[in-house]
Motif scaffolding. Structure first.
Motif, short mmCIF file in Angstrom:
data_model
loop_
_atom_site.label_atom_id
_atom_site.label_comp_id
_atom_site.label_asym_id
_atom_site.label_seq_id
_atom_site.Cartn_x
_atom_site.Cartn_y
_atom_site.Cartn_z
N THR A 21 0.83 -1.21 0.00
CA THR A 21 0.00 0.00 0.00
C THR A 21 0.87 1.26 0.00
O THR A 21 0.68 2.17 -0.81
N VAL A 22 1.83 1.29 0.93
CA VAL A 22 2.70 2.46 1.02
C VAL A 22 3.63 2.53 -0.20
O VAL A 22 3.87 3.61 -0.75
N SER A 23 4.12 1.37 -0.65
CA SER A 23 5.04 1.37 -1.79
C SER A 23 4.38 1.89 -3.06
O SER A 23 5.04 2.54 -3.88
N ALA A 24 3.09 1.63 -3.24
CA ALA A 24 2.39 2.17 -4.40
C ALA A 24 2.40 3.70 -4.34
O ALA A 24 2.59 4.38 -5.36
N ALA A 25 2.23 4.24 -3.13
CA ALA A 25 2.28 5.70 -2.96
C ALA A 25 3.70 6.22 -3.17
O ALA A 25 3.90 7.27 -3.79
N VAL A 26 4.70 5.46 -2.70
CA VAL A 26 6.10 5.86 -2.92
C VAL A 26 6.38 5.93 -4.42
O VAL A 26 7.03 6.85 -4.90
N GLU A 27 5.85 4.96 -5.18
CA GLU A 27 6.06 4.98 -6.63
C GLU A 27 5.48 6.25 -7.25
O GLU A 27 6.07 6.84 -8.16
N GLY A 28 4.34 6.70 -6.71
CA GLY A 28 3.77 7.97 -7.16
C GLY A 28 4.75 9.11 -6.98
O GLY A 28 5.04 9.84 -7.94
N ILE A 29 5.31 9.24 -5.78
CA ILE A 29 6.20 10.39 -5.56
C ILE A 29 7.53 10.23 -6.29
O ILE A 29 8.12 11.23 -6.69
N ILE A 30 7.97 8.99 -6.51
CA ILE A 30 9.18 8.80 -7.34
C ILE A 30 8.94 9.40 -8.72
O ILE A 30 9.83 10.01 -9.31
N LEU A 31 7.71 9.26 -9.22
CA LEU A 31 7.37 9.76 -10.55
C LEU A 31 6.81 11.19 -10.51
O LEU A 31 6.26 11.68 -11.48
N GLY A 32 6.93 11.84 -9.35
CA GLY A 32 6.56 13.25 -9.25
C GLY A 32 5.09 13.52 -9.02
O GLY A 32 4.63 14.64 -9.21
N VAL A 33 4.33 12.50 -8.63
CA VAL A 33 2.89 12.68 -8.38
C VAL A 33 2.63 12.57 -6.88
O VAL A 33 3.00 11.56 -6.26
N PRO A 34 2.02 13.58 -6.27
CA PRO A 34 1.70 13.50 -4.84
C PRO A 34 0.85 12.26 -4.54
O PRO A 34 0.07 11.82 -5.40
N ALA A 35 1.00 11.74 -3.34
CA ALA A 35 0.34 10.47 -3.06
C ALA A 35 -0.08 10.36 -1.61
O ALA A 35 0.53 10.94 -0.72
N ILE A 36 -1.16 9.59 -1.41
CA ILE A 36 -1.68 9.31 -0.08
C ILE A 36 -1.86 7.79 0.03
O ILE A 36 -2.43 7.17 -0.88
N ALA A 37 -1.35 7.20 1.12
CA ALA A 37 -1.60 5.78 1.41
C ALA A 37 -2.54 5.72 2.61
O ALA A 37 -2.31 6.41 3.61
N VAL A 38 -3.60 4.92 2.50
CA VAL A 38 -4.60 4.87 3.57
C VAL A 38 -4.80 3.44 4.04
O VAL A 38 -4.98 2.52 3.23
N SER A 39 -4.77 3.24 5.36
CA SER A 39 -4.95 1.91 5.94
C SER A 39 -5.96 1.97 7.07
O SER A 39 -5.94 2.91 7.88
N LEU A 40 -6.80 0.96 7.12
CA LEU A 40 -7.72 0.78 8.25
C LEU A 40 -7.04 -0.17 9.23
O LEU A 40 -6.59 -1.25 8.83
N THR A 41 -6.96 0.20 10.51
CA THR A 41 -6.09 -0.55 11.42
C THR A 41 -6.79 -1.76 12.04
O THR A 41 -6.76 -1.96 13.24
N THR A 42 -7.41 -2.56 11.17
CA THR A 42 -7.97 -3.85 11.61
C THR A 42 -7.86 -4.83 10.46
O THR A 42 -7.89 -4.44 9.29
#
Ligand code: MN
Length: 256
Positions: A110-131
């Motif tokens: 989940t977070v890595s997909a968002a990291v890939e966004g910022i690597i490519l210059g696109v702002p990103a948000i990773a969201v997780s439900l803690t259950t």
């Protein structure tokens, strides 16, 4: 605003459906998500196999896009570099089933997909439900994510930083607030379970009981223990600047 939706639980997971429904009307919703669950694949990408895609949509929403035979990082990379004519304004990854706190972000698809966004210059948000509950209610997490996206459509986000958002599985009245946090520490005990196969040979299954370090009140782990929404700004510069000079000094005599 054009929003690229992805996740690591796969295109059929309830979290991405809840996300698409919540973001409806905010702009153009594009989806590129794995064809099956790819949790804990970290920032893995597909190099030695072709990546096949099919057109898809998320039912009861206007989200259109691709089902991808690849990892979460593949989905974002492929969408931005090949599938889309122009980059999206925002990548939103989730809503993940289960927390992504502390050191676990390094394993997180989940977070890595968002990291890939910022690597490519696109702002990103990773969201997780803690259950990990399969019947969990995503409605507060989804509506909170919409509010975050609305905020970023007005304010913009630094393109080199993603927001790692962890949301307790509670309704809005029960949530104790929103806190900007730093990555905390999660350790695991009894990490591998040893079992025997029918022929008596040992095999190992990764499991483990989580032990949260609750020392640091500013950590994401503590915020979730306090039933708060935790938002950690993350970038991928792993350099330890504080010890660069010391290492340079020690090593400078190594070459004549
Ligand atoms: Mn997952």
């Amino acid at each position: 605003m054009r929003i690229l939706l992805t996740n690591d639980d796969g295109i059929y997971a309830p979290g991405i459906k809840a996300l698409a429904r919540a973001l409806e009307g905010l702009g153009e919703l594009i989806v590129a998500a794995p064809d099956r669950e790819r949790s804990a694949t970290g920032h893995s990408i597909t190099v030695f196999h072709p990546i096949r895609v099919d057109r898809t949509n998320i039912p009861e929403t206007t989200a259109r896009g691709w089902i991808v035979e690849g990892t979460p990082a593949d989905c974002v990379k492929l969408a931005i570099c090949a599938l889309l004519d122009e980059p999206p304004d925002l990548v939103v990854s989730g809503i993940n089933r289960g927390p992504n706190l502390g050191t676990d972000v390094l394993y997180s698809g989940t977070v890595s997909a968002a990291v890939e966004g910022i690597i490519l210059g696109v702002p990103a948000i990773a969201v997780s439900l803690t259950t990990y509950d399969y019947d969990a209610d995503y409605s507060f997490a989804a509506s909170f994510t919409r509010r975050l996206c609305e905020e970023y459509s007005r304010q913009g986000l630094t393109p080199d930083t993603l927001l790692n958002v962890n949301i307790p599985p509670l309704d809005e009245e029960s949530v104790a607030g929103v806190k900007v946090t730093k990555l905390g520490v999660r350790r695991y005990e009894n990490v591998f379970e040893e079992r025997k196969d029918p022929r008596g040979k040992s095999y190992y299954w990764l499991a483990g009981d989580v032990i949260d370090d609750l020392e640091d009140p500013d950590s994401d782990v503590v915020a979730i223990h306090e039933n708060k929404v935790s938002i950690t700004p993350i970038h991928f510069d792993l350099t330890n600047y504080a010890i660069m000079e010391d290492i340079q000094r020690r090593l400078s005599g190594m070459l004549r």
